[in-house]
Motif scaffolding. Structure first.
Motif, PDB file in Angstrom:
ATOM      1  N   ARG A   1       0.763  -1.065   0.049  1.00  0.00           N
ATOM      2  CA  ARG A   1      -0.007  -0.100  -0.076  1.00  0.00           C
ATOM      3  C   ARG A   1       1.110   1.440  -0.123  1.00  0.00           C
ATOM      4  O   ARG A   1       1.195   2.029   1.083  1.00  0.00           O
TER       5      ARG A   1
ATOM      6  N   GLU B   1       0.561   1.068   9.059  1.00  0.00           N
ATOM      7  CA  GLU B   1       0.339   2.336   8.895  1.00  0.00           C
ATOM      8  C   GLU B   1       0.325   3.350  10.223  1.00  0.00           C
ATOM      9  O   GLU B   1       0.375   4.370  10.310  1.00  0.00           O
TER      10      GLU B   1
ATOM     11  N   ARG C   1      -2.846  -2.138   8.039  1.00  0.00           N
ATOM     12  CA  ARG C   1      -3.212  -1.363   8.883  1.00  0.00           C
ATOM     13  C   ARG C   1      -2.245  -0.919  10.051  1.00  0.00           C
ATOM     14  O   ARG C   1      -1.902   0.071  10.267  1.00  0.00           O
TER      15      ARG C   1
ATOM     16  N   SER D   1       3.782   1.552   2.437  1.00  0.00           N
ATOM     17  CA  SER D   1       3.939   0.106   3.571  1.00  0.00           C
ATOM     18  C   SER D   1       3.504  -1.026   2.896  1.00  0.00           C
ATOM     19  O   SER D   1       2.956  -1.245   1.807  1.00  0.00           O
TER      20      SER D   1
ATOM     21  N   ALA E   1      -5.322  -7.396   5.504  1.00  0.00           N
ATOM     22  CA  ALA E   1      -5.731  -5.829   5.708  1.00  0.00           C
ATOM     23  C   ALA E   1      -5.426  -5.446   7.112  1.00  0.00           C
ATOM     24  O   ALA E   1      -4.696  -4.270   7.311  1.00  0.00           O
ATOM     25  N   SER E   2      -5.238  -6.430   8.007  1.00  0.00           N
ATOM     26  CA  SER E   2      -4.892  -6.120   9.337  1.00  0.00           C
ATOM     27  C   SER E   2      -3.369  -5.617   9.586  1.00  0.00           C
ATOM     28  O   SER E   2      -2.916  -4.753  10.203  1.00  0.00           O
TER      29      SER E   2
END
Length: 113
Positions: free
Chosen positions: A12, A59, A56, A15, A52-53
């Motif tokens: 992402r 970030e 996150r 990240s 996804a975790s």
């Protein structure tokens, strides 16, 4: 001799997450096994919503050491041995002001057993 296979699986922007697999076997012996197990691991992470975790979590900003409130604390690193997890603070002054200072700190950490 250890061989490592590193595969990035989540991205992402700035990240990213990777899977590191390590073996004592030769790369020729392990290449197909690394690819097979990487596919299985990443598929499982995605099915459980872990990818996804992980992104996150990447970030979340790293906190500066002074936020802890210990006078004179410039940096810390903590390893939860039983969990194999690491926590560290942001590199603040003097370590953030010069590559020489940050390299010296990282060399000191490398010597810790």
């Amino acid at each position: 001799q250890l061989q490592a296979y590193v595969q990035f699986f989540a991205d992402r922007g700035d990240s990213w997450a990777c899977l590191v697999q390590v073996s004592t076997a030769s790369p020729a012996e392990m290449a197909s096994e690394f690819i097979r197990s990487r596919t299985a691991i990443v598929n499982e992470l995605e099915q459980r919503g872990c990818t996804a975790s992980i992104l996150r979590a990447l970030e979340v900003p790293i906190e500066p050491a002074e936020k802890i409130g210990v006078p004179g604390l410039h940096h810390f690193a903590y390893k939860a041995v039983g969990l194999g997890q690491y926590v560290r603070s942001e590199l603040g002054p003097p370590y953030s002001q010069s590559p020489r200072h940050s390299k010296k700190l990282l060399r000191l950490y490398a010597d810790i057993r």
